[in-house]
Design a protein around this motif. Structure first.
Motif, short mmCIF file in Angstrom:
data_model
loop_
_atom_site.label_atom_id
_atom_site.label_comp_id
_atom_site.label_asym_id
_atom_site.label_seq_id
_atom_site.Cartn_x
_atom_site.Cartn_y
_atom_site.Cartn_z
N GLY A 130 -12.02 -6.42 -10.87
CA GLY A 130 -11.63 -5.02 -10.92
C GLY A 130 -12.72 -4.14 -11.50
O GLY A 130 -13.89 -4.52 -11.59
N ASN A 158 -6.78 -2.12 -6.70
CA ASN A 158 -6.89 -3.49 -7.20
C ASN A 158 -7.62 -3.51 -8.55
O ASN A 158 -8.83 -3.34 -8.60
CB ASN A 158 -7.63 -4.36 -6.18
CG ASN A 158 -7.65 -5.82 -6.55
OD1 ASN A 158 -7.30 -6.22 -7.65
ND2 ASN A 158 -8.08 -6.64 -5.60
N GLN A 159 -6.85 -3.68 -9.63
CA GLN A 159 -7.40 -3.82 -10.97
C GLN A 159 -8.28 -2.62 -11.33
O GLN A 159 -9.35 -2.76 -11.92
CB GLN A 159 -8.18 -5.13 -11.11
CG GLN A 159 -7.35 -6.36 -10.80
CD GLN A 159 -8.16 -7.62 -10.80
OE1 GLN A 159 -8.42 -8.19 -11.85
NE2 GLN A 159 -8.59 -8.05 -9.61
N TYR A 186 2.41 1.73 -3.37
CA TYR A 186 1.37 2.10 -4.34
C TYR A 186 1.00 3.57 -4.19
O TYR A 186 0.88 4.30 -5.17
CB TYR A 186 0.14 1.21 -4.17
CG TYR A 186 -0.92 1.48 -5.21
CD1 TYR A 186 -0.69 1.18 -6.55
CD2 TYR A 186 -2.13 2.05 -4.86
CE1 TYR A 186 -1.65 1.45 -7.52
CE2 TYR A 186 -3.10 2.32 -5.81
CZ TYR A 186 -2.84 2.01 -7.14
OH TYR A 186 -3.80 2.28 -8.09
N ASN A 194 0.81 -1.22 0.00
CA ASN A 194 0.00 0.00 0.00
C ASN A 194 0.84 1.27 0.00
O ASN A 194 0.54 2.22 -0.71
CB ASN A 194 -0.95 0.01 1.20
CG ASN A 194 -2.35 -0.38 0.81
OD1 ASN A 194 -2.65 -0.55 -0.36
ND2 ASN A 194 -3.21 -0.53 1.80
N PHE A 228 -8.59 -4.14 0.14
CA PHE A 228 -8.66 -5.10 -0.96
C PHE A 228 -8.96 -4.40 -2.28
O PHE A 228 -8.41 -4.73 -3.31
CB PHE A 228 -9.72 -6.17 -0.69
CG PHE A 228 -9.94 -7.08 -1.87
CD1 PHE A 228 -9.04 -8.08 -2.17
CD2 PHE A 228 -11.05 -6.93 -2.69
CE1 PHE A 228 -9.23 -8.92 -3.26
CE2 PHE A 228 -11.26 -7.76 -3.78
CZ PHE A 228 -10.34 -8.75 -4.07
#
Length: 122
Positions: A46, A103-104, A6, A3, A99
């Motif tokens: 996603g 994510n995607q 990112y 995280n 999550f």
């Protein structure tokens, strides 16, 4: 990428810059040609985009290859206006549960791949 990594990646200028009209229109062209922007595999796939037979545009989560729209745009103009103002960061779902955050999600790179471009100047 964890995280923290990112979030640091998202601070890059290209990730906070709005996609703009050119990318938004090229994405709309692809969607109106019948293509779907999204992954198709089991469970959560996603975020994605698609149109229907009435040329409405949809943005939302994809599960098992099927899009569940969270945003519906009644026409191309509404969709292009919205997408042109978005950025990798604005669509990264950073306020969602861990999550889903990042994510995607829809990113500039994912859009460029979808429209068949390597790079479009900011």
């Amino acid at each position: 990428m964890n995280n923290e990594e990112y979030r640091a990646y998202l601070e890059l200028p290209e990730n906070t810059t709005a996609f703009g009209d050119r990318i938004a229109n090229l994405v709309a062209d692809q969607l109106q040609s019948g293509k779907t922007l999204g992954y198709s595999h089991r469970d959560y796939c996603g975020m994605g985009m698609q149109t229907d037979e009435h040329q409405r545009f949809f943005y939302g989560e994809i599960y098992d290859g099927y899009l569940e729209a969270s945003k519906v745009f009644e026409n191309r103009e509404q969709f292009v206006s919205w997408l042109s103002e978005q950025s990798t960061v604005s669509l990264a779902r950073l306020d969602d549960e861990d999550f889903f955050a990042g994510n995607q999600v829809i990113s500039r790179n994912r859009l460029l791949e979808f429209i068949g471009e390597k790079e479009i100047p900011f």
